[in-house]
Design an enzyme around this catalytic site. Structure first.
Site, PDB file in Angstrom:
ATOM      1  N   GLU A 136       1.468  52.944  56.117  1.00 21.66           N
ATOM      2  CA  GLU A 136       0.461  52.866  55.291  1.00 21.66           C
ATOM      3  C   GLU A 136      -0.138  51.500  54.851  1.00 21.66           C
ATOM      4  O   GLU A 136      -1.139  51.343  54.859  1.00 21.66           O
ATOM      5  CB  GLU A 136       1.128  53.307  53.920  1.00 21.66           C
ATOM      6  CG  GLU A 136       1.463  54.917  54.066  1.00 21.66           C
ATOM      7  CD  GLU A 136       0.631  55.899  54.688  1.00 21.66           C
ATOM      8  OE1 GLU A 136      -0.689  55.788  54.638  1.00 21.66           O
ATOM      9  OE2 GLU A 136       1.028  56.905  55.259  1.00 21.66           O
ATOM     10  N   HIS A 174      -3.125  51.018  57.168  1.00 25.77           N
ATOM     11  CA  HIS A 174      -4.521  51.673  56.779  1.00 25.77           C
ATOM     12  C   HIS A 174      -4.698  50.733  55.399  1.00 25.77           C
ATOM     13  O   HIS A 174      -5.998  50.345  55.235  1.00 25.77           O
ATOM     14  CB  HIS A 174      -3.939  52.931  55.868  1.00 25.77           C
ATOM     15  CG  HIS A 174      -3.662  53.858  56.912  1.00 25.77           C
ATOM     16  ND1 HIS A 174      -4.905  54.458  57.768  1.00 25.77           N
ATOM     17  CD2 HIS A 174      -2.772  55.018  57.142  1.00 25.77           C
ATOM     18  CE1 HIS A 174      -4.440  55.625  58.510  1.00 25.77           C
ATOM     19  NE2 HIS A 174      -3.118  55.912  58.148  1.00 25.77           N
TER      20      HIS A 174
END
Length: 493
Positions: free
Chosen positions: A259, A262
């Protein structure tokens, strides 16, 4: 002001409102009380109605007609490209349909979560039928008169410029070679497994350190816990979630690193693009390339896992792993399992390709929701060699279909393909990378990615971003070579 200035001022407010809508979604996944779900569905529908009205505002057409693209610089032309594409798509979808989709998918998320907890696909099926019907209606509106299929129209939301035929050819080249390598690995001696319990509070402390090591700026970001790890937001407000499991700290650590990939993309975009169409990741495939290269090629490398072994030893003491070499083999162990998000590098794409084929069939009408669970179970056993034991490990494991993300799944594997290409180029550009990674220093890798991919935001089309960074168009070959070299050496085959 010029027509372009007026258009961009209007767009800035639309982008800001979209960020607010995204924050509602983050809140729903993290801290919203369960009983608020019906009200949140209405709130999301109301916000979508406002956004849809702005996206189809007739003034946009007027402004676009007045603007001479040749008079704009590259940034202006790119902004225009995004706005025009979004306007063309938005005007094809009736406002009442957009609101219905927002309302139904918001409520469906809660229905899915309850059905998953109860391992009861039948409880979710009626809601999924409604979602699929609405998405087919939307896809038909988007495809009408353009000579493309419904699924191709849905793909445009996530990976502009890519078609189902493109993906079918690429994935068709991936699947047999991945299956062959997987079969060889399963015949070889497997590494040991990690055993014992690992304090979950300590996992969160170490995961925050990992996030910082990968360049996550906690002044404009935060880390929370959720059932399904995700990243949201952009610019100056980016948020990620992770999850903990006392028996599996790698789930927490590598979900976080994924994550952060991202989030770092969003934080790395040129600040001049803030709250413009260029101020967010250009596609989900490019987005996924960042999360996967952070998680796998960097985070699971022999060099970086050597540093992580030292960090875990400092936190947990002797946790039963004798040395960094064994730790590297454990981190990269190929294991049987049902869950896509927990799958190793070698098998992950097989999970994605299953979903790609099933959702295409759902959108075309070749597969109905009533037959979905059986189709999933049959395909899974054919690909992995063992049966699905319960729906939460099968058809109910992912949130995507409940929230209407049809066309999203293939971008995971496309992101892996892009990551393979970027990793090949990164290694050529930074030949001494492993020396830095062994010290837990990822800055050479993340800096190269920021400079060559992340800072551009939406300036270029997705495949052009990868082509510019790598010096050649993307193909599946670098990913296959990387996986074959890594697992052949790791398993001695």
């Amino acid at each position: 002001m010029t027509a372009y200035d007026d258009l961009m001022a209007f767009q800035r407010d639309t982008e800001a409102l979209a960020q607010v809508a995204g924050r509602l979604g983050w809140d729903q996944e993290t801290v919203m009380p369960r009983g608020a779900a019906p009200q949140r569905a209405e709130e999301m529908a109301a916000m979508e109605s406002v956004l849809h009205a702005r996206r189809i505002d007739p003034r946009i057409a007027d402004w676009l007609a007045q603007i001479e693209p040749a008079a704009l610089d590259a940034v202006g032309q790119a902004n225009l490209r995004h706005i025009k594409r979004d306007f063309d798509r938005a005007t094809r979808v009736p406002a009442d349909l957009a609101a219905r989709i927002a309302r139904v998918t918001s409520a469906a998320q809660g229905t899915w979560a309850e059905a998953r907890a109860a391992d009861d696909f039948a409880a979710f099926a009626p809601t999924l039928k409604e979602v699929i019907a609405l998405k087919r209606e939307e896809g038909a509106a988007l495809a009408e008169g353009r000579g493309i299929g419904i699924y191709d129209a849905m793909l445009e939301d996530y990976e502009p410029g890519t078609t189902a035929a493109d993906l079918e050819a690429m994935f068709g080249a991936l699947r047999p070679k991945l299956s062959e390598l997987r079969a060889a690995v399963r015949e070889a001696e497997a590494p040991p497994v990690l055993e014992g319990a690992f304090d979950e509070a300590a996992q969160m402390t170490l995961t925050a350190k990992l996030a910082r090591r990968f360049g996550y700026d906690l002044a404009t970001g935060r880390i929370d816990k959720a059932v399904h790890p995700f990243s949201s937001g952009s610019g100056l407000d980016v948020r990620i979630t992770t999850r903990t499991n006392a028996l599996d700290p790698f789930n927490c650590f590598y979900s976080t690193v994924h994550e952060v990939g991202h989030a770092a993309y969003e934080q790395g975009i040129d600040s001049a693009y803030l709250l413009t169409p260029l101020g967010r990741g250009v596609s989900m495939g490019v987005h996924e390339s960042q999360s996967r290269i952070y998680e796998n090629q960097i985070g699971r490398s022999r060099a970086f896992t050597g540093w992580l072994f030292g960090e875990m030893t400092a936190v947990y003491g002797d946790f039963g792993v004798p040395d960094a070499g064994t730790f590297y083999r454990i981190v990269n162990r190929v294991s049987d399992g049902f869950i896509r998000t927990e799958a190793d590098e070698l098998q992950y794409n097989l999970h994605v390709l299953l979903r790609f084929d099933l959702e295409r069939a759902l959108m075309s009408g070749d597969l109905q929701v009533d037959g979905l669970q059986a189709a999933w179970n049959d395909r899974f056993e054919a690909d992995f060699g063992y049966p699905v034991d319960r729906p939460s490990n099968g058809v109910l494991q992912d949130v995507h279909w409940s929230v209407g993300l049809l066309g999203y799944f293939p971008t995971y594997s496309l992101g892996n393909v892009y990551a393979g290409c970027l990793h090949e180029a990164l290694r050529e550009a930074v030949p001494d990378l492993d020396e830095a990674l062994a010290r837990g220093d990822t800055s050479a890798a993340t800096g190269w990615l920021r400079e060559n991919v992340q800072k551009h935001g939406g300036l270029y089309e997705p495949r052009k971003v990868i082509t510019r960074a790598c010096g050649k168009p993307p193909t599946e070959a670098p990913l296959l070579t990387y996986l074959e070299n890594k697992f052949t050496e790791l398993y001695g085959i």
